[in-house]
Structures are given as structure tokens and as C-alpha cells.
Design an enzyme around this catalytic site. Structure first.
Site, PDB file in Angstrom:
ATOM      1  N   LYS A  97       0.817  -1.220   0.000  1.00 55.99           N
ATOM      2  CA  LYS A  97       0.000   0.000   0.000  1.00 55.99           C
ATOM      3  C   LYS A  97       0.849   1.269   0.000  1.00 55.99           C
ATOM      4  CE  LYS A  97      -1.094  -0.080   4.963  1.00 55.99           C
ATOM      5  NZ  LYS A  97       0.071  -0.920   5.281  1.00 55.99           N
ATOM      6  N   ARG A 149      -6.517   3.257  11.394  1.00 56.54           N
ATOM      7  CA  ARG A 149      -6.075   1.884  11.672  1.00 56.54           C
ATOM      8  C   ARG A 149      -7.053   1.137  12.583  1.00 56.54           C
ATOM      9  NH1 ARG A 149      -0.752   1.961   9.577  1.00 56.54           N
ATOM     10  NH2 ARG A 149       0.503   0.327  10.501  1.00 56.54           N
ATOM     11  N   ARG A 199      12.112  -5.782   1.717  1.00 53.37           N
ATOM     12  CA  ARG A 199      12.036  -4.382   1.274  1.00 53.37           C
ATOM     13  C   ARG A 199      13.020  -3.464   2.009  1.00 53.37           C
ATOM     14  NH1 ARG A 199       6.367  -1.851   3.540  1.00 53.37           N
ATOM     15  NH2 ARG A 199       6.822  -2.117   5.754  1.00 53.37           N
ATOM     16  N   ARG A 232      13.432  -1.690   7.866  1.00 55.55           N
ATOM     17  CA  ARG A 232      12.702  -1.305   9.073  1.00 55.55           C
ATOM     18  C   ARG A 232      12.861  -2.344  10.172  1.00 55.55           C
ATOM     19  NH1 ARG A 232       6.766   0.600   7.216  1.00 55.55           N
ATOM     20  NH2 ARG A 232       6.313  -0.454   9.183  1.00 55.55           N
ATOM     21  N   ARG A 272       2.309  -7.682  13.774  1.00 56.87           N
ATOM     22  CA  ARG A 272       1.612  -6.617  13.034  1.00 56.87           C
ATOM     23  C   ARG A 272       0.419  -7.186  12.260  1.00 56.87           C
ATOM     24  NH1 ARG A 272       6.246  -4.372   9.609  1.00 56.87           N
ATOM     25  NH2 ARG A 272       4.643  -3.121   8.612  1.00 56.87           N
TER      26      ARG A 272
END
Ligand code: AMP
Length: 220
Positions: free
Chosen positions: A16, A91, A130, A160, A171
Site C-alpha cells: 500500500k 487503523r 524491502r 525497518r 503486526r
């Protein structure tokens, strides 16, 4: 044309952020990513910064007041004529309800909610590959292992902390219990647009553009 506001949401790792950056660029929208705000906030060396870092590192959601306050201030600073794309916000249900009020107060009535649906099995793998540019925050979904600098601004690339597999699973869990119920919330509001996230990046992008509708996109 009324300024368009877009919420992009879906499970972590669904792409996203990448789609939000591409859309902001194509449609000339302001880009607001609450995750970037939280990561900057967590660098502060004061009590609140340290507290926020704990949420971030564990994959938990930061308290609603901190996020909602940030969004309200950010929108108040922007001209009403500029459309905005929201990445990572709202969220949970409380944020969505407060956000509805913020949008009314700031006279932003044209809202679309893009839900990028993805099968869970690819998500952990996608996230662990990523990298992100420290300077311009551009996301590189699957860069070569030896790529250390951003080809656009030469900023350093980083992985990250919360993309480690253990935190990713947490998560995903938080997403399923807190954020996924927003699918029904926005369906009832008649604002939800569903997108198949299990396609190459460009195809996801094209599907989003075609479903947003030509009347919302002067450059499509
Ligand atoms: P993201 O970059 O969107 O994956 O966000 C990274 C982390 O920032 C999340 O795991 C949360 O700890 C925090 N965060 C980002 N957006 C929100 C939000 N809207 N509400 C609460 N916490 C958030």
C-alpha cells in the site's frame, strides 16, 4: 473537480505504501503516511518519543490521540483545494470515526477507501525483502542485495526494525483484529473499493486508477 481524498489500507506488506506514493505522484495528491510520522516521532529522545518507540518496535498501534492530533494539524495546514492520500490511517474504528469528523470539519467530502486485498502467505516474505530511503522515504519492494543507496536522492537505504519476521507476525495479528473490521465499516458507508493485491505492482496500480473513476483523475 472536487479534491479527492483517498485512504489506502490493507495488511502490512500488501504494497500500500508503494501504491500510495505512485498515486500521489500521478494524481498530484499530498501524501500523508502515519508510519513515517511515528518513525520520526520515535527518534525523539524524550519520554514520549521513547514510549512511542516501544509501540513501534513491538508492532502495536500508537495511542489514537497522538495520531489523530497529527492528522488534524496536518490537514489544517493544507489548502482545502489539495487532495490527500492517507497511507496507514485510519487503523481502527475509533480513528475512522474521529477521522469522519475531521474530514467534515475541514470540508473534505470526496473520500474513497481503497482496500488492497492480499493473501497472507506472501506478506512476511515481501516485507523482509524491502528497503526504504532514509531521506526521501521511497519504498523499494525488492531491491538487489548490494543496493545501499537510493537511486533518486542518494539517501541511505534501511530495513525497518519492525520488518523482522517476529514483529511482522504481530503486526498481522494487530491488523486482523483492529484494522480489518474497517472493511465492513467503509462498506456500510458506501466508500469501499476492493483491489486484488496479488498482482504485479503496475497491474495493482492500473486497477486502482480504473476503479477510482475518470471523473476523479484528470491525468488518466
Ligand atoms: P506503517 O509504516 O504504516 O506500517 O506503520 C508502522 C507502525 O507505526 C505501526 O506498526 C504502528 O506502530 C505505528 N502506526 C502507524 N500508523 C498508525 C496509526 N494510524 N495508528 C496507530 N499506530 C500507527
Amino acid at each position: 473537480m472536487k479534491s479527492l481524498n483517498i485512504i489506502l489500507f490493507g495488511p502490512p506488506g500488501t504494497g500500500k505504501g508503494t501504491q500510495a506514493q505512485k498515486l500521489a505522484h500521478r494524481l498530484g495528491l499530498e501524501y500523508i503516511a502515519t508510519g513515517d510520522f511515528v518513525r520520526d516521532f520515535a527518534k525523539k529522545n524524550d519520554k514520549l518519543g521513547k514510549e512511542v518507540k516501544k509501540y513501534l518496535d513491538s508492532g502495536e498501534l500508537v495511542p489514537n490521540e497522538i495520531i489523530n492530533d497529527y492528522i488534524r494539524k496536518k490537514l489544517n495546514k493544507l489548502p482545502k483545494s489539495s487532495g490527500v492520500i492517507f497511507d496507514g490511517f485510519p487503523r481502527n474504528r475509533k480513528q475512522a470515526e474521529d477521522f469522519k469528523k475531521i474530514l467534515q470539519d475541514t470540508k473534505r467530502n470526496n473520500l474513497k477507501v481503497i482496500y488492497i486485498k492480499s493473501s497472507e502467505k506472501a506478506l512476511v516474505e515481501r516485507l523482509s525483502n524491502r528497503k526504504i530511503c532514509k531521506e526521501c522515504k521511497k519504498i523499494f519492494p525488492n531491491p538487489p542485495a548490494d543496493m545501499k543507496k537510493c537511486p533518486q536522492c542518494r539517501g541511505k537505504l534501511f530495513i525497518r526494525n519492525d520488518d523482522r519476521p517476529m514483529v511482522v507476525r504481530q503486526r498481522l495479528h494487530i491488523y486482523n483484529i483492529r484494522t480489518k473490521p474497517l472493511v465492513d465499516y467503509y462498506k456500510e458507508e458506501g466508500k469501499l473499493v476492493e483491489i486484488n493485491g496479488d498482482q504485479p505492482i503496475e497491474e495493482v496500480f492500473e486497477e486502482i486508477l480504473s476503479k477510482i473513476g475518470k471523473d476523479n483523475c484528470s491525468k488518466c
